[in-house]
Design an enzyme around this catalytic site. Structure first.
Site, short mmCIF file in Angstrom:
data_model
loop_
_atom_site.label_atom_id
_atom_site.label_comp_id
_atom_site.label_asym_id
_atom_site.label_seq_id
_atom_site.Cartn_x
_atom_site.Cartn_y
_atom_site.Cartn_z
N ARG A 1 -5.90 6.14 8.28
CA ARG A 1 -5.64 6.10 6.87
C ARG A 1 -6.50 7.35 5.98
O ARG A 1 -6.35 7.89 5.09
CB ARG A 1 -6.14 4.93 6.29
CG ARG A 1 -5.16 3.62 6.91
CD ARG A 1 -5.87 2.12 6.40
NE ARG A 1 -5.13 1.83 4.84
CZ ARG A 1 -4.16 1.38 4.44
NH1 ARG A 1 -3.39 1.44 5.44
NH2 ARG A 1 -3.94 0.97 3.41
N ASP B 1 1.19 1.89 1.70
CA ASP B 1 0.86 1.60 0.55
C ASP B 1 0.16 2.48 -0.15
O ASP B 1 -0.03 2.52 -1.38
CB ASP B 1 -0.08 0.13 0.69
CG ASP B 1 -1.03 0.52 2.05
OD1 ASP B 1 -0.89 1.54 2.67
OD2 ASP B 1 -1.63 -0.48 2.49
N ASP C 1 3.13 -9.17 2.11
CA ASP C 1 3.06 -9.30 3.49
C ASP C 1 3.54 -10.81 3.82
O ASP C 1 3.48 -11.81 3.33
CB ASP C 1 2.04 -8.96 3.98
CG ASP C 1 1.51 -7.60 4.02
OD1 ASP C 1 2.43 -6.68 3.72
OD2 ASP C 1 0.41 -7.10 4.06
#
EC number: 2.4.1.223
Length: 919
Positions: free
Chosen positions: A876, A833, A744
């Protein structure tokens, strides 16, 4: 005597005589005091006046008390000596002060020289280290060249046979056709790229008889296949679609034979041709049996033993989903492992074996010996006994409630509609598939349909009949996904199924799901698999999978990058070469032209199917001269002992089994220019860095006056078509290394931490190796999975905001992973991810590896990222549960393993002291 006494007694007597005495004594005291006052006051005044008058006299020599000059004072002998001493001492003090100042100046100059010498020594040490690296790299290159010791070869001349080439003699029987005597290798050079020419079925009369859905699906697949060419003169293989045909308008075998022989590139015998007869239904038409196909290969779902040529013909799966993609959300999960029924079977046998042999006389003429024994009666008896015993829940039905589907003689016909059969299989741990009683029928469309449906819903196939030829059987290891049992062992089937452990059941179910998704599910999969089998048989390398073309955004560079002492201060650590090592790409496709069929089983997918992306196992090291040397970019070390292993050499060596390697940094950013520039500057001086690919995820271009830092390696700014987190994992063509560091733009990592992670990844190239760890947990109350980011001794994910992974996974993520997952990532702008962790764990069945870093590595003071949103964790949670539905099970694996270097000092909270560190 009397008078004296009276006086002493106060003057009693003689009248006023005592008063007089007292008065006289008082007068004497007053006078005495006045006299003393006058003396004390006037005498100093008189003396001062007198002295002042004397000093004012004209004769200077007569002044005694007035101020005098130094010379006058020194006229006195003793005073003159003291003055000389004072002057001498003053002069010496002035000289000493001057010397002191001169010495201080010299000391300052010497200190400056000392500092300059220290800097020169440090620079000399750096230069010496760089020279050592240059020498090491030179020796490395020299040894590589000496190890190869082969001249560069140019590509061979392309073989282009004439269109009207002479026919070579046919074998004695078409049944004897194999590649060595029925295939023309001269049309398929190694460097040809495997061009395939597909006939247009509409140009021939039989095209009007084809099933419209199969025809439409086949044409759509052909248009997108990378091997298909329109130039028939250079084609290696020619393909013609002849089925599935509709009953009313199906041509006669003789008519179909004439039309095939009239194909423009048939060349009298049909060599290098492939005839495809796809089946969408269980009632297959094996009309090609009575058609003379010459040297042409045949791909269909039904074969008789006198018709099937092993290693030449291909058994394909039925095309159930002709024009539709399978819905992964409707597929049942793979857990729990055991379902309601241990096994199930539904079917009805229309005709017996002997009646079928009497009707098909052409088969009877070619068979040698007596008719095979029919075990179907014994199978029925045994399975009914298991059902009646009530030891396990099983469901077997040998008579259909409704009209059974049409089938071949001695074949068990399917019962009911497809949806009804699938509902039963969803409740079954195993699905029995009884092969036809006629052993000369090596495979039938009905058996292939049962196999397709079982794999689709996760019922493990149990095939009774070892003579069966399952689809793609010469390249797929079916024993990993199904049980193939001889019919005489029917009495042992129940015992065998009960003895299989849950772990083995889940592994077989997972492998079956993989085979179904990869080779059976869509028309594109079926066609690509057929081509891949032929290409593998004739040993032609696969075409490289396409890479994402990087559209570079012009940018100005030249700003000298600074060095953050917190990022680059590594003490005495020698992290590796920096400026002296030029960009070095990973070797690509070195084994393309030496690939053989024996390499099939070394690859993940167990077969060269449509997703066999690379011509060699992507994680096998490719070493020069058969791995005679091991080491890193800083030098070689021989195998089998010798010097090495000490701390200094371990510190200087990169490690791993690939002698030279670099990595590429992929950094995703969105309109945070200042944060991005700071992150890029922190990469200045990072060893083994090949280049930096900045994925500009914003539709707004960077500022024109933005000056990008010069960090010693190329910085490629890539423009994306849309704002998507999936862009992080696109296989950009600018990535020339196998190692990819996804990071990142607000992540802070020291250079030594990055290098440590790189070294760990080189030892575990098939896994994600990163810094921030996370784990999943089961919510008992809500019966769902949760995402957890709390610090723990356990983890199951490593976030890709700071992680190494193989570029191979970028291809799989972008082109192979189900599109539904990427769509959800775009919908939530989250979870990419997690999706990558699911993919890698699903393929490798291994957890990721966490390496030690500082407790927090986020950029202090940077603008808040998406992860700070309140809805971040709720999304998530939803992602994990959705991904589990798509995969059919939870692929993530827990681990308490963490790689920690003795060079690191980790700060642990007081409540985490029970965590173990594995070094």
């Amino acid at each position: 005597m009397t008078g004296y006494t009276m006086l002493r007694n106060g003057g009693v007597g003689n009248g006023g005589q005592p008063w007089v005495l007292r008065w006289s004594s008082r007068i004497r005291l007053t006078w005495l005091s006045f006299t003393l006052f006058v003396i004390l006051v006037f005498f100093p005044l008189i003396a001062h006046y007198y002295l002042t008058t004397i000093d004012d006299a004209d004769d200077a020599g007569k002044r005694i008390f007035g101020p005098r000059t130094g010379n006058e004072l020194c006229e006195v002998k003793h005073v003159q000596d003291l003055c000389r001493i004072r002057e001498s001492v003053s002069e010496e003090l002035l000289q000493l002060e001057a010397k002191r100042q001169e010495l201080n100046s010299e000391i300052a100059k010497l200190n400056l020289k000392i500092e300059a010498c220290k800097k020169s020594i440090e620079n000399a040490k750096q230069d010496l280290l760089q020279l050592k690296n240059v020498i090491s790299q030179t020796e490395h290159s020299y040894k590589e060249l000496m190890a190869q010791n082969q001249p560069k070869l140019s590509l061979p001349i392309r073989l282009l046979p004439d269109k009207d080439e002479a026919a070579f003699p046919l074998p004695k029987s078409n049944r004897n056709c194999r590649l060595h005597n029925c295939f023309d290798y001269s049309r398929c050079p190694l460097t040809s790229g495997f061009p395939v020419y597909v006939y247009n079925s509409d140009d021939y009369p039989f095209g009007s008889s084809l099933d419209p859905l199969i025809k439409q699906a086949f044409e759509a697949t052909v248009r997108t296949n990378i091997y298909v060419t329109e130039n028939a003169n250079i084609a290696c293989v020619y393909i013609i679609l002849v089925g599935e045909m509709q009953e009313p308008v199906m041509p006669k075998p003789t008519e179909l034979e004439q039309q095939l022989h009239s194909l423009p590139y048939w060349r009298t015998d049909g060599h290098n041709h492939l005839i495809i007869n796809l089946s969408r239904k269980s009632e297959t038409q094996n009309f090609i049996y009575n058609v003379s196909t010459g040297r042409a290969m045949i791909a269909q779902s039904t074969f008789y033993d006198v018709q099937y040529r092993p290693g030449f013909d291909i058994v394909v799966s039925p095309l159930v989903h002709a024009m539709s993609e399978p819905n992964f959300l409707e597929i049942p999960p793979q857990v729990p492992v055991k379902r309601k029924y241990l096994f199930s079977f539904q079917g009805e046998k229309i005709e017996s074996l002997r009646s079928s042999l009497q009707e098909v006389r052409s088969f009877e003429e070619e068979i040698e010996g007596n008719a095979p024994a029919d075990y179907d009666d014994r199978i029925i008896t045994t399975l009914k006994a298991v059902q009646d015993s009530k030891l396990d829940f099983v469901l077997v039905e040998f008579t259909c409630k409704n009209q059974p589907k049409a089938s071949l003689p001695t074949e068990w016909a399917l019962c009911g509609e497809r949806d009804d059969r699938l509902e039963l299989l969803k409740l079954s741990t195993f699905a029995l598939i009884i092969t036809p009683g006629d052993t000369r029928l090596v495979i039938s469309a009905g058996c292939a349909m049962r196999l397709f449906e079982a794999l689709e819903v996760g019922a493990i196939p149990v095939v009774l009949g070892e003579q069966v030829q399952l689809p793609y059987n010469d390249v797929i290891r079916w024993n990993e996904a199904a049980l193939i049992i001889p019919k005489p062992r029917i009495t042992e089937v129940h015992f065998l199924l009960r003895s299989i452990s849950d772990n083995d059941l889940l592994a077989m179910r997972r492998q079956g799901r993989f085979l179904w998704e990869t080779y059976f599910s869509t028309s594109d999969n079926v066609f690509s698999t057929v081509l891949a089998i032929i290409r593998t048989r004739i040993q032609i390398p696969a075409a490289p999978i396409r890479e994402e073309a990087a559209v570079e955004i012009p940018h100005r560079s030249g700003k000298a990058a600074g060095t953050d002492p917190n990022m680059a201060d590594n003490g005495d650590l020698d992290l590796g070469p920096v400026e002296t090592e030029p960009p070095y790409a990973s070797p690509k496709y070195l084994r393309n032209f030496t690939l053989t069929a024996m390499d099939i089983y070394r690859n993940w997918n167990s077969a060269p199917g449509p997703f066999h992306l690379f011509p060699y196992t992507p994680f096998d090291p490719v070493l020069p001269s058969e791995a005679k040397f091991l080491g890193s970019g800083t030098g070689f070390r021989p195998i089998g002992g010798g010097a090495g292993g000490s701390g200094k050499e371990f510190q200087a060596a990169l490690g791993g089994n690939v002698p030279r390697e670099q990595f590429t940094v992929v950094m995703l950013t969105y309109e945070r220019e200042e944060v991005l520039m700071n992150s890029l500057e922190r990469l200045n001086g990072l060893p083994y860095l090949n280049k930096v690919v900045v994925v500009w995820n914003s539709p707004k271009l960077p500022s024109e006056d933005l000056l990008w830092p010069d960090i010693g390696v190329p910085i490629m700014v890539v423009r994306t078509e849309k704002n998507s987190l999936n862009n992080r994992f696109l296989p950009w063509d600018e990535i020339e290394t196998e190692a990819v560091l996804s990071i990142d733009d607000d992540a802070h990592l020291r250079h030594d931490e990055i290098m440590f992670g790189f070294r760990v990844w080189r030892e575990a190239r098939d896994r994600i190796v990163g810094f921030p760890g996370r784990y999943h947990a089961w919510d008992v109350a809500h019966q769902s999975w949760l995402y957890n980011s709390n610090y723990s001794c356990e983890l199951s994910m490593v976030l890709t905001g700071a992680a190494f992974f193989h570029k191979y996974y970028a291809y799989l993520y972008s082109y192979v992973m189900p599109q539904a997952i990427r769509d959800m990532v775009d919908e939530y702008i989250n979870c990419e991810d997690i999706a990558m962790n699911f993919l890698v764990s699903h393929l490798t069945r291994k957890p990721p590896i966490k390496v030690t870093s500082r407790w927090t590595f986020r950029c202090p003071g940077c603008p808040q990222a998406l992860s700070h949103d309140d809805s971040h964790f709720h999304e998530r949670h939803k992602c994990i549960n959705f991904f589990v539905k798509v995969y059919g099970y939870m692929p993530l694996l827990y681990t308490q393993f963490r790689v920690d270097s003795v060079l690191f000092k980790t700060r642990l909270p007081h409540d985490k002291t029970k965590c173990f560190k594995f070094i």
